[in-house]
Scaffold this motif. Structure first.
Motif, mmCIF file in Angstrom:
data_model
loop_
_atom_site.group_PDB
_atom_site.id
_atom_site.type_symbol
_atom_site.label_atom_id
_atom_site.label_comp_id
_atom_site.label_asym_id
_atom_site.label_seq_id
_atom_site.Cartn_x
_atom_site.Cartn_y
_atom_site.Cartn_z
ATOM 1 N N THR A 40 0.829 -1.211 0.000
ATOM 2 C CA THR A 40 0.000 0.000 0.000
ATOM 3 C C THR A 40 0.857 1.252 0.000
ATOM 4 O OG1 THR A 40 -0.158 -0.068 2.411
ATOM 5 C CG2 THR A 40 -1.929 -1.138 1.149
ATOM 6 N N LYS B 218 -0.081 4.546 -2.124
ATOM 7 C CA LYS B 218 -1.481 4.321 -2.475
ATOM 8 C C LYS B 218 -2.369 4.935 -1.413
ATOM 9 C CE LYS B 218 -0.867 0.158 -5.201
ATOM 10 N NZ LYS B 218 -1.332 -1.199 -5.436
ATOM 11 N N ARG B 219 -3.583 5.229 -1.781
ATOM 12 C CA ARG B 219 -4.569 5.796 -0.862
ATOM 13 C C ARG B 219 -5.781 4.888 -0.818
ATOM 14 N NH1 ARG B 219 -2.858 11.034 1.249
ATOM 15 N NH2 ARG B 219 -0.970 11.303 0.052
ATOM 16 N N LEU B 220 -6.405 4.812 0.347
ATOM 17 C CA LEU B 220 -7.613 4.026 0.509
ATOM 18 C C LEU B 220 -8.805 4.878 0.092
ATOM 19 C CD1 LEU B 220 -9.018 1.443 1.445
ATOM 20 C CD2 LEU B 220 -9.062 2.409 3.762
ATOM 21 N N GLN C 254 -13.780 -1.009 -0.189
ATOM 22 C CA GLN C 254 -12.480 -0.374 -0.052
ATOM 23 C C GLN C 254 -11.624 -0.670 -1.277
ATOM 24 O OE1 GLN C 254 -10.753 -1.698 3.634
ATOM 25 N NE2 GLN C 254 -12.335 -0.713 4.868
ATOM 26 N N TRP D 297 -7.722 0.354 -2.947
ATOM 27 C CA TRP D 297 -6.426 1.010 -2.848
ATOM 28 C C TRP D 297 -6.043 1.499 -4.234
ATOM 29 C CZ3 TRP D 297 -4.071 2.280 1.558
ATOM 30 C CH2 TRP D 297 -4.468 1.640 2.722
#
Length: 145
Positions: A5, A8-10, A17, A19
């Motif tokens: 992750t 990366k952003r959630l 969800q 990523w």
């Protein structure tokens, strides 16, 4: 298989969800573009960002309860003002004739009709674009079939 992750952003959409790379997640339009194939209504979605929390995509509610056909039926019938002016000029020409002596009296009205006709045409084109972008839906069997 492990998924990193890093960078990366959630992103959360309807409880799911995802990523996504920072390059997409940090740009509102790219984020909308990424989710639009899932649901066409997301093209205009709101993006909610709060410090320390996942990014949330919120679908804007669309207009409901009125169909394009109902809008067309309810709309008043109109004639393009430029076309209406053309008919008036033709009628006047047939009855009285138009020459250089009386043409000037029509000039201001013609200019107004051209401006109003241009606005009218733009509104019609906007309506046509909206109608052609509507998704077809079945509404039942018409009476008489």
């Amino acid at each position: 298989m492990t998924t990193s992750t890093t960078n990366k952003r959630l992103v959360i959409y309807e409880g799911q969800q995802h990523w996504l790379p920072d390059a997409i997640a940090l740009d509102d339009q790219l984020l909308r573009d990424a989710f639009t194939p899932l649901c066409a209504e997301l093209a205009n979605a709101e993006i909610e960002r709060k410090e320390g929390e996942p990014i949330r995509i919120i679908k804007k509610p669309g207009r409901k309860g009125i169909s394009p056909l109902e809008s067309l039926i309810a709309a008043p019938e109109e004639v393009n003002p430029a076309v209406q002016m053309c008919y008036q000029l033709r009628q006047h020409q047939l009855m009285n004739g138009i020459d250089w002596r009386n043409a000037e009296q029509w000039a201001a009205q013609i200019e107004e009709a051209i401006a109003a006709g241009t606005t009218f045409t733009q509104a019609v084109n906007h309506s046509l674009k909206a109608l052609t972008s509507c998704k077809p839906i079945s509404s039942g069997i018409p009476e008489g079939f």
